[in-house]
Structures are given as C-alpha cells and as structure tokens.
Design a protein around this motif. Structure first.
Motif, PDB file in Angstrom:
ATOM      1  N   ALA A   1      32.580  48.973  29.822  1.00  0.00           N
ATOM      2  CA  ALA A   1      31.405  49.238  28.986  1.00  0.00           C
ATOM      3  C   ALA A   1      30.497  50.293  29.597  1.00  0.00           C
ATOM      4  N   MET A   2      30.608  50.527  30.900  1.00  0.00           N
ATOM      5  CA  MET A   2      29.769  51.512  31.583  1.00  0.00           C
ATOM      6  C   MET A   2      30.309  52.933  31.434  1.00  0.00           C
ATOM      7  N   ALA A   3      31.492  53.062  30.848  1.00  0.00           N
ATOM      8  CA  ALA A   3      32.138  54.371  30.783  1.00  0.00           C
ATOM      9  C   ALA A   3      31.469  55.294  29.775  1.00  0.00           C
ATOM     10  N   SER A   4      31.538  56.565  30.065  1.00  0.00           N
ATOM     11  CA  SER A   4      31.194  57.599  29.098  1.00  0.00           C
ATOM     12  C   SER A   4      32.499  58.299  28.723  1.00  0.00           C
ATOM     13  N   ARG A   5      32.432  59.226  27.788  1.00  0.00           N
ATOM     14  CA  ARG A   5      33.654  59.933  27.419  1.00  0.00           C
ATOM     15  C   ARG A   5      34.240  60.676  28.625  1.00  0.00           C
ATOM     16  N   ASP A   6      33.375  61.220  29.472  1.00  0.00           N
ATOM     17  CA  ASP A   6      33.850  61.998  30.626  1.00  0.00           C
ATOM     18  C   ASP A   6      34.371  61.113  31.752  1.00  0.00           C
ATOM     19  N   THR A   7      33.919  59.863  31.817  1.00  0.00           N
ATOM     20  CA  THR A   7      34.321  58.977  32.923  1.00  0.00           C
ATOM     21  C   THR A   7      35.230  57.849  32.465  1.00  0.00           C
ATOM     22  N   LEU A   8      35.776  57.974  31.252  1.00  0.00           N
ATOM     23  CA  LEU A   8      36.564  56.873  30.693  1.00  0.00           C
ATOM     24  C   LEU A   8      37.770  56.527  31.551  1.00  0.00           C
ATOM     25  N   MET A   9      38.540  57.526  31.954  1.00  0.00           N
ATOM     26  CA  MET A   9      39.756  57.247  32.722  1.00  0.00           C
ATOM     27  C   MET A   9      39.426  56.697  34.106  1.00  0.00           C
ATOM     28  N   LEU A  10      38.318  57.138  34.692  1.00  0.00           N
ATOM     29  CA  LEU A  10      37.879  56.559  35.967  1.00  0.00           C
ATOM     30  C   LEU A  10      37.531  55.090  35.775  1.00  0.00           C
ATOM     31  N   ALA A  11      36.830  54.771  34.683  1.00  0.00           N
ATOM     32  CA  ALA A  11      36.460  53.382  34.413  1.00  0.00           C
ATOM     33  C   ALA A  11      37.693  52.523  34.193  1.00  0.00           C
ATOM     34  N   VAL A  12      38.677  53.055  33.476  1.00  0.00           N
ATOM     35  CA  VAL A  12      39.918  52.316  33.231  1.00  0.00           C
ATOM     36  C   VAL A  12      40.628  52.025  34.547  1.00  0.00           C
ATOM     37  N   THR A  13      40.694  53.017  35.416  1.00  0.00           N
ATOM     38  CA  THR A  13      41.354  52.838  36.715  1.00  0.00           C
ATOM     39  C   THR A  13      40.629  51.803  37.564  1.00  0.00           C
ATOM     40  N   GLU A  14      39.313  51.888  37.610  1.00  0.00           N
ATOM     41  CA  GLU A  14      38.545  50.948  38.430  1.00  0.00           C
ATOM     42  C   GLU A  14      38.589  49.531  37.854  1.00  0.00           C
ATOM     43  N   ALA A  15      38.621  49.417  36.543  1.00  0.00           N
ATOM     44  CA  ALA A  15      38.717  48.092  35.922  1.00  0.00           C
ATOM     45  C   ALA A  15      40.061  47.450  36.232  1.00  0.00           C
ATOM     46  N   ALA A  16      41.121  48.235  36.161  1.00  0.00           N
ATOM     47  CA  ALA A  16      42.444  47.708  36.501  1.00  0.00           C
ATOM     48  C   ALA A  16      42.530  47.337  37.973  1.00  0.00           C
ATOM     49  N   ARG A  17      41.833  48.104  38.816  1.00  0.00           N
ATOM     50  CA  ARG A  17      41.825  47.792  40.254  1.00  0.00           C
ATOM     51  C   ARG A  17      41.164  46.438  40.523  1.00  0.00           C
ATOM     52  N   LEU A  18      40.148  46.085  39.748  1.00  0.00           N
ATOM     53  CA  LEU A  18      39.496  44.778  39.905  1.00  0.00           C
ATOM     54  C   LEU A  18      40.510  43.646  39.780  1.00  0.00           C
ATOM     55  N   VAL A  19      41.421  43.789  38.832  1.00  0.00           N
ATOM     56  CA  VAL A  19      42.431  42.755  38.618  1.00  0.00           C
ATOM     57  C   VAL A  19      43.390  42.702  39.800  1.00  0.00           C
ATOM     58  N   LEU A  20      43.833  43.863  40.242  1.00  0.00           N
ATOM     59  CA  LEU A  20      44.748  43.903  41.382  1.00  0.00           C
ATOM     60  C   LEU A  20      44.117  43.282  42.618  1.00  0.00           C
ATOM     61  N   LEU A  21      42.859  43.620  42.888  1.00  0.00           N
ATOM     62  CA  LEU A  21      42.193  43.110  44.087  1.00  0.00           C
ATOM     63  C   LEU A  21      42.037  41.596  44.048  1.00  0.00           C
ATOM     64  N   ARG A  22      41.847  41.032  42.852  1.00  0.00           N
ATOM     65  CA  ARG A  22      41.746  39.570  42.759  1.00  0.00           C
ATOM     66  C   ARG A  22      43.026  38.917  43.262  1.00  0.00           C
ATOM     67  N   TYR A  23      44.172  39.452  42.855  1.00  0.00           N
ATOM     68  CA  TYR A  23      45.445  38.888  43.311  1.00  0.00           C
ATOM     69  C   TYR A  23      45.673  39.137  44.799  1.00  0.00           C
ATOM     70  N   LEU A  24      45.319  40.318  45.254  1.00  0.00           N
ATOM     71  CA  LEU A  24      45.497  40.616  46.680  1.00  0.00           C
ATOM     72  C   LEU A  24      44.641  39.694  47.543  1.00  0.00           C
ATOM     73  N   ASP A  25      43.432  39.394  47.074  1.00  0.00           N
ATOM     74  CA  ASP A  25      42.545  38.498  47.820  1.00  0.00           C
ATOM     75  C   ASP A  25      43.119  37.089  47.915  1.00  0.00           C
ATOM     76  N   GLU A  26      43.896  36.696  46.920  1.00  0.00           N
ATOM     77  CA  GLU A  26      44.491  35.356  46.940  1.00  0.00           C
ATOM     78  C   GLU A  26      45.610  35.236  47.962  1.00  0.00           C
ATOM     79  N   GLY A  27      46.250  36.327  48.300  1.00  0.00           N
ATOM     80  CA  GLY A  27      47.294  36.310  49.321  1.00  0.00           C
ATOM     81  C   GLY A  27      48.469  35.409  48.982  1.00  0.00           C
ATOM     82  N   ASP A  28      48.753  34.452  49.873  1.00  0.00           N
ATOM     83  CA  ASP A  28      49.912  33.576  49.709  1.00  0.00           C
ATOM     84  C   ASP A  28      49.820  32.716  48.451  1.00  0.00           C
ATOM     85  N   LEU A  29      48.612  32.408  48.024  1.00  0.00           N
ATOM     86  CA  LEU A  29      48.453  31.626  46.799  1.00  0.00           C
ATOM     87  C   LEU A  29      49.015  32.393  45.604  1.00  0.00           C
TER      88      LEU A  29
END
Length: 227
Positions: free
Chosen positions: A73-101
């Motif tokens: 929701a914070m994205a502008s037209r010029d920063t849309l792809m950056l926002a998409v990348t960072e949003a997807a990274r949030l999901v990846l980091l959640r799993y990485l933080d869980e580790g063995d779980l």
C-alpha cells in the motif's frame, strides 16, 4: 538471588511439542491430548491457543498478510516493483526466522495430503494480495489485469522456488538467491521504454548515394531530428 528463566509462550511450547510428536508418531497418530500433555498444559489450554490440530502447524498468516498489504500500500507507480520485492522478502524472512521449525513443517506438509492442500491455499492467499495490489496500478483493460495476474504468480513462484531450495538444504544463501530471482522477475515484467524519435527505414533505391543522403537529411530536418 536465583534468576528464573522466563516461561516460553504457550503457543510456542505447543508447537514444539506437536512437531516432536509428529516426528515420533506421525501426524495422524498424534492426538491433541498428547500434544497438550507433552507441552505441560491441559486440553482446554490447547484449544485456547489453536482451534484445531492443523492450526498448530502453520504460522500466523493473518499477521504476515497484513504486513505484506501494508508494504504494498506504500508503493507509488515508480516504486511499485521495489515494494513488491520487499513485500515478498517479508514472507521469506518469516520462514527463515523459523529455522528448523519451517523445515519440519515442510517435511510434514509434503507427506500429509490434507496439510499440503492447506499450504496451497495459503500460497493462493499471498498471490491474491499481490494481484490486488498490482491491479490497482494496471490499466483497467483485459491486458492490464492479465499482466497483474501473471506478475503476481511470478512473484510467488520465485519466492517459493528459493524457499523450497532452502528447506531442502540446497542453499545456504537464500536471501542472495531471492534477490537474483526477483531481479529476473522484474526484468521479465519491466515496462518497455517508449520508442520515441524518428525511425529511418532504408530501402533499395535507384538514386545515387548523394541524392539519397540529401533526401534523408531533408526528411530528418523536417521533423527536427537532425540538420
């Protein structure tokens, strides 16, 4: 004075107990009562923490989905792809933080069909969030909606590709691989620059070279392209 170790949250204890029992006995043979007993709590406490046995397996997608929506929701037209990348990274980091779980969950969902179906539903939820955000920045025609749908699918596919490699022990640098994967996605869907200026088409001609050059120069001068 003896320092007491802080008691871990009930949900964390139940999750650890559940995954341990799933590994020992298998998912179907493990009961809610057994999980509660292993965690040192009662059956009622279990159901206060998790509605079902399945829920003890999966992370809190509601909280994570909200964070993804907020970033998009914070994205502008010029920063849309950056926002998409960072949003997807949030999901990846959640799993990485869980580790063995996270790895235990992956083994479990890979072997139990009902859990695998629920995992697929979760992926569809994330894809829907990205699709909704991307459609807001797309033309309202069929082509714009299709592009948003394809990009959302590509983002989730790239994320899942990297995540699976990490879960299977095929990479020790999941974040670096994620950056490369998202670079590929952005390259596939980046807007093509508009072709401005003058196009020069060269055809065969019976005129001599000097005459042809003079005509081309005159044409370019007329459109302001050259003198």
């Amino acid at each position: 004075m003896v320092e007491r170790t802080p008691k871990r949250p009930v949900q964390e204890r139940l999750s650890e107990a559940a995954f341990t029992l799933f590994e020992e006995r298998g998912y179907d043979a493990t009961t809610v009562d057994a999980i509660a007993e292993r965690a040192g709590v009662g059956r009622t406490t279990f159901f206060r923490a998790f509605p079902t046995k399945e829920d003890v397996i999966f992370p809190d997608h509601g909280d994570l989905l909200a964070r993804v929506r907020d970033r998009l929701a914070m994205a502008s037209r010029d920063t849309l792809m950056l926002a998409v990348t960072e949003a997807a990274r949030l999901v990846l980091l959640r799993y990485l933080d869980e580790g063995d779980l996270a790895r235990s969950r992956y083994r479990l969902t890979s072997s139990v069909p009902a859990l695998r179906e629920r995992e697929l539903i979760s992926r569809q939820l994330y894809q829907q969030v990205f699709r909704d955000a991307l459609r807001r920045w797309s033309p309202g025609d069929r082509g714009g909606e299709l592009r948003a749908d394809l990009l959302a699918a590509a983002v989730v596919t790239a994320h899942n590709h990297v995540l699976r490699r990490w879960l299977r022990g095929l990479t020790d640098e999941p974040e670096a691989e994620f950056d490369l994967a998202m670079t590929d996605v952005v390259a596939l869907f980046a807007d093509r620059p508009e072709q401005g200026g003058t196009s020069v088409v060269v055809l065969s001609s019976t005129s001599d070279v000097d005459t042809t050059v003079a005509r081309v120069r005159a044409a370019l001068t007329a459109v302001g392209g050259a003198t």
